[in-house]
Design a protein around this motif. Sequence first.
Motif, PDB file in Angstrom:
ATOM      1  N   PRO A   1      -4.222   6.947  -9.504  1.00  0.00           N
ATOM      2  CA  PRO A   1      -4.599   7.070  -8.019  1.00  0.00           C
ATOM      3  C   PRO A   1      -6.004   6.202  -7.603  1.00  0.00           C
ATOM      4  CG  PRO A   1      -3.970   9.221  -8.977  1.00  0.00           C
ATOM      5  CD  PRO A   1      -4.090   8.125 -10.222  1.00  0.00           C
ATOM      6  N   LYS A   2      -5.923   5.559  -6.638  1.00  0.00           N
ATOM      7  CA  LYS A   2      -6.997   4.834  -6.145  1.00  0.00           C
ATOM      8  C   LYS A   2      -7.046   3.241  -6.803  1.00  0.00           C
ATOM      9  CE  LYS A   2      -9.534   8.665  -4.266  1.00  0.00           C
ATOM     10  NZ  LYS A   2     -10.747   9.481  -4.376  1.00  0.00           N
TER      11      LYS A   2
ATOM     12  N   VAL B   1       0.907  -1.258  -0.057  1.00  0.00           N
ATOM     13  CA  VAL B   1       0.138  -0.173   0.083  1.00  0.00           C
ATOM     14  C   VAL B   1       0.942   1.216   0.005  1.00  0.00           C
ATOM     15  CG1 VAL B   1      -1.641   1.531   1.162  1.00  0.00           C
ATOM     16  CG2 VAL B   1      -1.848  -1.191   1.252  1.00  0.00           C
TER      17      VAL B   1
ATOM     18  N   ARG C   1      -1.183  -1.319  -4.330  1.00  0.00           N
ATOM     19  CA  ARG C   1      -2.379  -0.231  -4.261  1.00  0.00           C
ATOM     20  C   ARG C   1      -1.859   1.171  -4.135  1.00  0.00           C
ATOM     21  NH1 ARG C   1      -6.555  -1.942   0.222  1.00  0.00           N
ATOM     22  NH2 ARG C   1      -4.660  -2.947   1.385  1.00  0.00           N
ATOM     23  N   ASN C   2      -2.244   2.015  -5.089  1.00  0.00           N
ATOM     24  CA  ASN C   2      -1.849   3.317  -5.227  1.00  0.00           C
ATOM     25  C   ASN C   2      -2.759   4.208  -4.432  1.00  0.00           C
ATOM     26  OD1 ASN C   2      -0.665   5.745  -5.787  1.00  0.00           O
ATOM     27  ND2 ASN C   2      -1.456   5.588  -8.127  1.00  0.00           N
ATOM     28  N   LYS C   3      -2.293   4.778  -3.236  1.00  0.00           N
ATOM     29  CA  LYS C   3      -3.108   5.763  -2.462  1.00  0.00           C
ATOM     30  C   LYS C   3      -2.279   7.139  -2.603  1.00  0.00           C
ATOM     31  CE  LYS C   3      -5.388   2.744   0.787  1.00  0.00           C
ATOM     32  NZ  LYS C   3      -5.862   2.600   2.283  1.00  0.00           N
TER      33      LYS C   3
ATOM     34  N   SER D   1      -9.655  -6.221  -5.623  1.00  0.00           N
ATOM     35  CA  SER D   1      -8.355  -6.332  -4.272  1.00  0.00           C
ATOM     36  C   SER D   1      -8.638  -7.458  -3.577  1.00  0.00           C
ATOM     37  CB  SER D   1      -8.473  -5.066  -3.421  1.00  0.00           C
ATOM     38  OG  SER D   1      -9.546  -4.834  -2.789  1.00  0.00           O
TER      39      SER D   1
ATOM     40  N   SER E   1       1.512   5.014   0.100  1.00  0.00           N
ATOM     41  CA  SER E   1       0.793   6.444   0.524  1.00  0.00           C
ATOM     42  C   SER E   1       1.808   7.402   1.086  1.00  0.00           C
ATOM     43  CB  SER E   1      -0.278   5.990   1.723  1.00  0.00           C
ATOM     44  OG  SER E   1       0.499   5.606   2.743  1.00  0.00           O
TER      45      SER E   1
ATOM     46  N   ASP F   1      -1.628  10.739  -4.797  1.00  0.00           N
ATOM     47  CA  ASP F   1      -2.686  11.767  -5.547  1.00  0.00           C
ATOM     48  C   ASP F   1      -2.114  11.722  -7.115  1.00  0.00           C
ATOM     49  OD1 ASP F   1      -0.214  13.103  -5.317  1.00  0.00           O
ATOM     50  OD2 ASP F   1      -1.352  14.826  -4.274  1.00  0.00           O
TER      51      ASP F   1
ATOM     52  N   ASN G   1      -5.348  -0.502  -8.027  1.00  0.00           N
ATOM     53  CA  ASN G   1      -4.360  -1.328  -7.639  1.00  0.00           C
ATOM     54  C   ASN G   1      -3.822  -2.081  -8.704  1.00  0.00           C
ATOM     55  OD1 ASN G   1      -7.112  -3.062  -7.328  1.00  0.00           O
ATOM     56  ND2 ASN G   1      -5.234  -4.711  -6.992  1.00  0.00           N
TER      57      ASN G   1
ATOM     58  N   LYS H   1       2.959   1.920   5.035  1.00  0.00           N
ATOM     59  CA  LYS H   1       3.026   3.147   6.231  1.00  0.00           C
ATOM     60  C   LYS H   1       4.571   3.035   6.691  1.00  0.00           C
ATOM     61  CE  LYS H   1      -1.661   3.454   7.609  1.00  0.00           C
ATOM     62  NZ  LYS H   1      -2.598   3.536   8.829  1.00  0.00           N
TER      63      LYS H   1
END
Length: 587
Positions: free
Chosen positions: A107-108, A33, A73-75, A566, A35, A77, A110, A53
């Motif tokens: 963006p948003k 993920v 997963r592209n979180k 997903s 972000s 912008d 995967n 994270k």
Amino acid sequence: MAGHCIFSLLAINICLLLGSSFADDPYANFEFVVSYITASPLGVPQQVIAVNKKFPGPTINITTNNNVVVNVRNKLDENLLIHWSGIQQRRSSWQDGLLGTNCPIPPKWNWTYQFQVKDQVGSFYYFPSLNFQKASGGFGSIIVNNRAIIPIPFDTPHGDITIVIGDWYIQNHTALRKTLNAGKDLGMPDGVLINGKGPYRYNDTLVPAGIDYETLSVEPGKTYRLRVSNVGISTSLNFRIQNHNLLLAESEGSYTVQQNYTSLDIHVGQSYSFLVTMDQNASSDYYIVASARFVNETIWQRVTGVGILHYSNSKGKASGPLPAAPQDQFDKTYSMNQARSIRWNVTASGARPNPQGSFRYGSINVTDVYVLKNKPPVMIDGKRRTTLSGISFVNPATPIRLADEYKVKGVYKLDFPTKPITGPPRMETSVINGTYRGFMEVILQNNDTKVQTYHMSGYAFFVVGMDYGEWTENSRGTYNKWDGIARSTAQVYPGAWTAILISMDNVGIWNLRTENLDSWYLGQETYVRVVNPEPNNKTEFPIPDNALFCGALSKMQKPQDISSASSMQRWLAGFILMIPALFSAFA
């Protein structure tokens, strides 16, 4: 019996879906993920790119011939691609994560990468390849372990430690991108990070209080394998550990002749493995240092990464001056001679049981020669650009590999010159026509004022020579035709050349670029197109079922159902992990 049949049919369908070529090798599944998070590596809060994270991202720890599945997963912008630097993507440039082969992940959305680390071992890293994003993070280490049946050419270390080093700016990638788009230089970095952390406060004047620094905890008397990658933007770094020798053992997938160094220059994009024995008396902790090279050290003093090596029986904190960097301000040959000393271990087994040196590259006839020359940035059509042989590369809206697959005309030209052009520089999508099963000699001539590091996707090339001045055909007399190191990244010193040899046996579209992120962003790259001309050949995997479409083919792209996509990926990844146990249960 009914359950057995249902399972068997399901297993058969899954195996067909995955492809028979992968059937015998284990799968390794990862969820990424990507972000933004806020971090303060140099004591100032800033936006960085994290994976799960974490900054830097998690290490991918796999084994030769593993099938790697990474659901990204592209979180962010903005668009995203992940490139697996040094992973050769045998028969599958579809998975390389660069604009020449892949449409970006919006963006948003995967997207799942699936590739095999076929016949590879060693130390590599991944990073986001678009929009200067690497300057904000998103990078992490890759370890490819030997299979158990293939011995490594040294005793098994007590531990395996990954270290990513690199220059760093407090401004994020979007601000740095604007600076380059405005025709300006980035200027001096704000610091050097070690594993995403700033310097230990070894000097109260140069290092402010409150900065989190990296500490490596070790046991006395033990030997550790340290895998070090320079994931920075454009600064060559000298890596050293106070009072400890670095026994070089591997570089980007090749085992080296084992030699001790007190420090080693690691250029942008390069990775090395060192064996370090904890043989000191632990009267105090020891400094780990990554400092800028080929700069005015008085001005650049604050651009130094400092971490701590902590023995479990250490008697106190590190103090005093840092271990000295090489004193070669007026000796430009020191670093080059160090690079020449790195040689291939021809008797060691790599990913296969046969010795690395059984591939006698020095006796193969060269089929193609390219002289690629870079210069300082130039103005083209009112824009500040960088060039290779007078051509500044323009990424097309439709990826090159996708254009070939669907026979889209006019996307690129297969006319990259074998020698620098003589006219004014120009912006083009010009690609090298590689000869399948040919043997290509590439001379990288650096007429800029800073070190350039070049990387080629899809291959490990042989570094056979480097020297100062202009390369001539007589320079071939200096080539190392026996134990030149095989790797995917090589430095070229300013006012010098480096020669590499490439066995063109991997079909696909492969990026050849400078790793200096600012120069790459401004156009210092091209691609090499390698096609098997034989009809109905199987030297390349088919286009993946989940391929994204963009540019001239954007109408082929269907909207993505994020939730179902997903969840399906998670189900498939879990099922793959269950297959061995299920087969055992029904045996």
